[in-house]
Motif scaffolding. Sequence first.
Motif, PDB file in Angstrom:
ATOM      1  N   TYR A   9      43.768  40.547  54.637  1.00  0.00           N
ATOM      2  CA  TYR A   9      43.209  41.301  53.535  1.00  0.00           C
ATOM      3  C   TYR A   9      41.796  40.844  53.203  1.00  0.00           C
ATOM      4  O   TYR A   9      40.877  41.641  53.037  1.00  0.00           O
ATOM      5  CB  TYR A   9      44.123  41.088  52.332  1.00  0.00           C
ATOM      6  N   LEU A  13      38.106  42.810  53.409  1.00  0.00           N
ATOM      7  CA  LEU A  13      37.194  42.892  52.269  1.00  0.00           C
ATOM      8  C   LEU A  13      35.842  42.254  52.576  1.00  0.00           C
ATOM      9  O   LEU A  13      34.801  42.769  52.165  1.00  0.00           O
ATOM     10  CB  LEU A  13      37.820  42.222  51.045  1.00  0.00           C
ATOM     11  N   PHE A  16      33.934  44.649  54.752  1.00  0.00           N
ATOM     12  CA  PHE A  16      33.466  45.799  53.990  1.00  0.00           C
ATOM     13  C   PHE A  16      32.297  45.429  53.061  1.00  0.00           C
ATOM     14  O   PHE A  16      31.288  46.118  52.995  1.00  0.00           O
ATOM     15  CB  PHE A  16      34.613  46.406  53.191  1.00  0.00           C
TER      16      PHE A  16
ATOM     17  N   VAL B  98      38.156  52.183  47.789  1.00  0.00           N
ATOM     18  CA  VAL B  98      37.748  50.799  47.548  1.00  0.00           C
ATOM     19  C   VAL B  98      38.440  50.246  46.303  1.00  0.00           C
ATOM     20  O   VAL B  98      38.851  49.083  46.285  1.00  0.00           O
ATOM     21  CB  VAL B  98      36.214  50.711  47.408  1.00  0.00           C
ATOM     22  N   MET B 100      41.378  50.925  45.367  1.00  0.00           N
ATOM     23  CA  MET B 100      42.730  50.538  45.755  1.00  0.00           C
ATOM     24  C   MET B 100      42.730  49.229  46.537  1.00  0.00           C
ATOM     25  O   MET B 100      43.629  48.410  46.405  1.00  0.00           O
ATOM     26  CB  MET B 100      43.386  51.664  46.558  1.00  0.00           C
ATOM     27  N   LEU B 101      41.700  49.047  47.366  1.00  0.00           N
ATOM     28  CA  LEU B 101      41.564  47.788  48.093  1.00  0.00           C
ATOM     29  C   LEU B 101      41.410  46.611  47.125  1.00  0.00           C
ATOM     30  O   LEU B 101      41.949  45.530  47.353  1.00  0.00           O
ATOM     31  CB  LEU B 101      40.320  47.834  48.975  1.00  0.00           C
ATOM     32  N   LEU B 102      40.679  46.853  46.056  1.00  0.00           N
ATOM     33  CA  LEU B 102      40.373  45.758  45.128  1.00  0.00           C
ATOM     34  C   LEU B 102      41.452  45.553  44.079  1.00  0.00           C
ATOM     35  O   LEU B 102      41.398  44.601  43.314  1.00  0.00           O
ATOM     36  CB  LEU B 102      39.045  46.028  44.422  1.00  0.00           C
ATOM     37  N   ARG B 104      44.252  44.190  43.665  1.00  0.00           N
ATOM     38  CA  ARG B 104      45.272  43.177  43.970  1.00  0.00           C
ATOM     39  C   ARG B 104      44.946  41.929  43.178  1.00  0.00           C
ATOM     40  O   ARG B 104      43.788  41.681  42.865  1.00  0.00           O
ATOM     41  CB  ARG B 104      45.221  42.786  45.456  1.00  0.00           C
TER      42      ARG B 104
END
Lengths: 279, 304
Positions: A9, A13, A16, B98, B100-102, B104
């Motif tokens: 994960y 990130l 990106f 993005v 949704m990626l963040l 957590r």
Amino acid sequence: MVSFKSLRYHLILIAFSFVMIYPVIWWLAAVFKPDAEMASANLLPKHPTFNNFTQGWNALSGYSFTHFYLNTFGLIAGVLFTTIVSNSLVAFGFARISFPLRNFWFAIVLITLMLPTQVTLVPQYVMFNHFGWVDTYLPFIVPHALAGGVGGTFFIFLLVQFIRGLPRELDEAAKVDGCSLFGIYWRIVLPLLKPALATVAIFCFLWNWDDFFGHLIYLNSVEKYTVGLALKMFIDSQSSTPWGQLFAMALVSVMPATVLFFFAQRQLVEGIATTGLKG
Amino acid sequence: MNAGNKLFYWKRWSTSIAGYLFISPWLLGFFLLTAWPMIQSFYYSFTDYVLLDSPRWLGFGNYTKMFTDDPKFIGSLKVTLLFVSFSVPLKLAFALLVAMLLNRNLKGMSVYRTIIYFPSLIGASVAVSILWSNIFGMDGLLNQLLGFLSIEGKSWIGNPDTALGTLVLLVVWQFGSSMVIFLAGLKQIPVELYEAASMDGARAISRFFRITLPMLSPVILFNLVLQTIGSFQMFTQAYIVTKGGPIDSTYMFALYLYEKAFARLEMGYASAMAWVFLLLMGAVTALVFASSERWVFYESEGGK
């Protein structure tokens, strides 16, 4: 212990974030490159130089960038002060005092929030021109003093929402003690409003700093130019663009916003998230 | 009327007056800087007003000219609509992805968020427009990178087929504020919903379509309206990066309005343009709202 899944994960990130920020990294490196290296593919300069800053700062004839920064900071100081005073008064009126037609006027505030500036642009310009305000900072300061200008109605809305969240018991207690309405505003609400006013000040600063269009139409003489206009003049003044110097000056021009962002990040992000959602 | 009643009325009166005094800055601003200018602008739009000259009545002259005899105006509307219809959905999709990626609870999330948000902070500035015009220029960063792959680049800004695309990319790069709003929305979706769905064996994709999207739809609507309005008015980036060119391929509405009003001082015509623009934006926003009845899910109504 970092599990495999969260490691993967983080890798996604990191990759990106790197892609997102790469243009900025490249920009940071480019300001130290001499012109000869500008078109090469290397990220890091081979012969790093500080000349882009020193030459760029004085590249425009007549005034150095010091002048344009002082102009911009002066303009924004005026705008910030008037915004804070008038918007907090107006927001207090809407949030805490009941008077006839209050809901009607507040609905108008919300409608003007959506109104594109283009519709009032021409008559406002004609009016300010008639007053002799073109090429002064009054077309920016006066609207803000009347709770308008860049973001003005948004700030009213934001502050009203915040004041509504403050406990009313404080007002009542003060009233019993014989405090006037202005006293309640000044002694009770205003001190509690500080975090919201900080958010307003941050947005007001950022948006006015970048209000290129407004500066472009109202400021004509180089003496009054703001940083944005000076950069635009820099692009136009040379026949072949001195990219290194231009990049250096552009980088300096985003520094105030960047510094502000890192000091007040939480306030800014929460401001966007909470007030945005309630809209 | 006895004294107590009098006092009561006086109190109500004085409170009302105080209320109006408190909001008077805004009220004054509304009449002087919004309402009156709107009336004037409406009047100007039917005249041939040029600054320093007194206006002459034209009737619908400006409006008919715009649609029958001004290809530049029609062109600018087309470019603006094209720009809006590409930039807004792309930006929102990206922002949601993005967010949704963040969303957590991992260490270091705020660092990623800061980095990813940063381009949006400096987004609308002249500085970033300068950066962009270099990156997509002939000798710019993009062509240098393509050079590594031995692909011959071109001037992306100088080519009418790609110039608008570079501007779309520029605003999509600045998806930060939409992302932050999405992130706040995602945090409000109850975790139990996902847990229940997982227990029933729902896959990630169906969880996304059946829980995330419906629960987030009010926020999506909000972002959509906000970004559409903003996107219609884009000026600085187009003015600096492409100057409306090449061959008017990025000549947005706001640029044309600027030219008419402040380069040629044709205030009457510019006012008429502004009204057409307002109606167009209003129509698009109304369409978005009308369509929202079909796709926005409000929890308090128990769904539909």
